[in-house]
Scaffold this motif. Structure first.
Motif, mmCIF file in Angstrom:
data_model
loop_
_atom_site.group_PDB
_atom_site.id
_atom_site.type_symbol
_atom_site.label_atom_id
_atom_site.label_comp_id
_atom_site.label_asym_id
_atom_site.label_seq_id
_atom_site.Cartn_x
_atom_site.Cartn_y
_atom_site.Cartn_z
ATOM 1 N N SER A 181 0.856 -1.183 0.000
ATOM 2 C CA SER A 181 0.000 0.000 0.000
ATOM 3 C C SER A 181 0.897 1.240 0.000
ATOM 4 O O SER A 181 2.090 1.162 0.324
ATOM 5 C CB SER A 181 -0.900 0.001 1.229
ATOM 6 O OG SER A 181 -0.120 0.183 2.393
ATOM 7 N N ARG A 182 0.310 2.367 -0.350
ATOM 8 C CA ARG A 182 1.091 3.607 -0.342
ATOM 9 C C ARG A 182 1.697 3.871 1.030
ATOM 10 O O ARG A 182 2.821 4.321 1.159
ATOM 11 C CB ARG A 182 0.219 4.786 -0.758
ATOM 12 C CG ARG A 182 -0.148 4.757 -2.211
ATOM 13 C CD ARG A 182 -1.012 5.947 -2.569
ATOM 14 N NE ARG A 182 -1.323 5.926 -3.986
ATOM 15 C CZ ARG A 182 -2.282 5.166 -4.515
ATOM 16 N NH1 ARG A 182 -3.013 4.387 -3.745
ATOM 17 N NH2 ARG A 182 -2.497 5.196 -5.805
ATOM 18 N N SER A 183 0.913 3.594 2.092
ATOM 19 C CA SER A 183 1.445 3.894 3.426
ATOM 20 C C SER A 183 2.586 2.945 3.801
ATOM 21 O O SER A 183 3.512 3.338 4.510
ATOM 22 C CB SER A 183 0.340 3.902 4.486
ATOM 23 O OG SER A 183 -0.434 2.748 4.400
ATOM 24 N N GLN A 184 2.542 1.703 3.307
ATOM 25 C CA GLN A 184 3.679 0.809 3.562
ATOM 26 C C GLN A 184 4.930 1.310 2.842
ATOM 27 O O GLN A 184 6.025 1.268 3.385
ATOM 28 C CB GLN A 184 3.364 -0.611 3.065
ATOM 29 C CG GLN A 184 2.432 -1.390 3.974
ATOM 30 C CD GLN A 184 2.101 -2.755 3.378
ATOM 31 O OE1 GLN A 184 1.516 -2.844 2.311
ATOM 32 N NE2 GLN A 184 2.489 -3.805 4.058
ATOM 33 N N LEU A 186 5.534 4.343 1.992
ATOM 34 C CA LEU A 186 5.933 5.567 2.684
ATOM 35 C C LEU A 186 6.710 5.243 3.955
ATOM 36 O O LEU A 186 7.766 5.816 4.222
ATOM 37 C CB LEU A 186 4.663 6.354 3.025
ATOM 38 C CG LEU A 186 4.801 7.815 3.350
ATOM 39 C CD1 LEU A 186 5.414 8.561 2.191
ATOM 40 C CD2 LEU A 186 3.427 8.399 3.673
ATOM 41 N N ALA A 187 6.199 4.288 4.730
ATOM 42 C CA ALA A 187 6.855 3.925 5.998
ATOM 43 C C ALA A 187 8.249 3.373 5.722
ATOM 44 O O ALA A 187 9.194 3.669 6.455
ATOM 45 C CB ALA A 187 6.019 2.887 6.741
ATOM 46 N N ARG A 190 10.672 6.154 4.896
ATOM 47 C CA ARG A 190 10.622 7.238 5.890
ATOM 48 C C ARG A 190 12.011 7.823 6.124
ATOM 49 O O ARG A 190 12.998 7.124 6.025
ATOM 50 C CB ARG A 190 10.069 6.698 7.206
ATOM 51 C CG ARG A 190 9.602 7.754 8.169
ATOM 52 C CD ARG A 190 8.342 8.426 7.756
ATOM 53 N NE ARG A 190 7.151 7.602 7.951
ATOM 54 C CZ ARG A 190 5.918 8.056 7.679
ATOM 55 N NH1 ARG A 190 5.735 9.257 7.203
ATOM 56 N NH2 ARG A 190 4.887 7.285 7.865
ATOM 57 N N TYR A 197 3.196 12.934 2.144
ATOM 58 C CA TYR A 197 1.965 12.197 2.346
ATOM 59 C C TYR A 197 1.783 11.185 1.216
ATOM 60 O O TYR A 197 2.577 11.134 0.278
ATOM 61 C CB TYR A 197 0.786 13.163 2.433
ATOM 62 C CG TYR A 197 0.692 14.106 1.262
ATOM 63 C CD1 TYR A 197 -0.201 13.859 0.230
ATOM 64 C CD2 TYR A 197 1.523 15.223 1.171
ATOM 65 C CE1 TYR A 197 -0.271 14.710 -0.850
ATOM 66 C CE2 TYR A 197 1.457 16.071 0.085
ATOM 67 C CZ TYR A 197 0.553 15.811 -0.921
ATOM 68 O OH TYR A 197 0.499 16.635 -1.995
ATOM 69 N N ASP A 198 0.747 10.360 1.353
ATOM 70 C CA ASP A 198 0.565 9.230 0.447
ATOM 71 C C ASP A 198 0.722 9.554 -1.030
ATOM 72 O O ASP A 198 1.309 8.795 -1.768
ATOM 73 C CB ASP A 198 -0.830 8.621 0.641
ATOM 74 C CG ASP A 198 -0.885 7.733 1.869
ATOM 75 O OD1 ASP A 198 0.066 7.801 2.666
ATOM 76 O OD2 ASP A 198 -1.857 6.996 2.008
#
Ligand code: CA
Length: 233
Positions: A181-184, A186-187, A190, A197-198
């Motif tokens: 996912s985008r947040s994965q 991104l994390a 990091r 942001y996403d």
């Protein structure tokens, strides 16, 4: 001879459960199933399957909670999970991927897709058992990603990537077939992207694809979820 992979199905809709059972048994898998979350968890803990096909909307426990419990228990955290989801559950899929689920199949699905996804996730689980130190050179066809030197080569030619682009490409290419996912994403990157942001992931992926030229199709968009590196097998 290697034992048949064991698949556990947790699905409350009887017709879907029967289709899953029938299709996977016919393909030579050892199949067990449960019709609700509580008996599903009990079944998984008892039968230790290689993979769980997990419906998200169950009458008693949400599929995400089952996912969380399996990943929190070292007896079951190595079991692969494919979420079976209905339309409109994209945000749950993103959460599930973050919890450690491997993939998802949207309803309605065809038998061929189900079998292909199941085999692909089992193959990846096998590959993951072979050491993956994160410092090894990743070779995928024309693409070579070297985390030692932070260099990317395509068809033997060095291509310049920023640190963030490199991290994203390395993450995806290290796990072909796996959805992030985008947040994965991104994390994972990091530090470089601390204040972003996403949507910035999309911008980075656009640039990465541009730099990959004719090999851009190696990075696939998973609609409403994120990205994955094409699984060659
Ligand atoms: Ca359901």
């Amino acid at each position: 001879m290697k034992p048949k992979p064991r698949i556990a199905i947790v699905e409350d809709e009887e017709d879907i459960r029967e289709i899953l059972e029938y299709t996977l048994t016919r393909e030579g898998f050892d199949v067990v199933s449960a019709a609700d979350g509580a008996s599903g968890l009990e079944l998984i803990r008892r039968e230790r399957p290689d993979l769980v096909l997990l419906d998200l909307m169950l009458p008693d426990v949400h599929g995400l909670e089952i996912c969380r419990q399996l990943k929190a228990d070292e007896q079951t955290d190595g079991i692969a999970i494919i979420m079976v989801s209905a339309k409109g559950e994209e945000s749950d899929i993103v959460l599930g991927l973050g919890l450690g689920a491997d993939d998802y199949i949207p309803k309605p699905f065809g038998a061929a897709e189900l079998v292909a996804r199941t085999r692909s996730v089992l193959r990846r689980a096998d590959r993951a058992l072979e050491a993956d130190s994160g410092t090894d050179v990743v070779l995928r066809g024309a693409l070579k990603v070297d985390p030692g030197s932070f260099k990317v080569h395509l068809d033997g030619e060095h291509v310049e990537f920023t640190a963030t682009e490199f991290k994203i490409l390395h993450l995806l290419a290290s796990h072909p077939g796996r959805i992030f996912s985008r947040s994965q994403i991104l994390a994972d990157s990091r530090g470089e992207l601390a204040a972003s942001y996403d949507r910035s992931v999309d911008a980075h992926v656009r640039t990465i694809r541009k730099k990959m030229g004719e090999h851009r199709h190696m990075i696939e968009t998973v609609r409403a979820i994120g990205y994955r590196f094409a699984d060659p097998a």
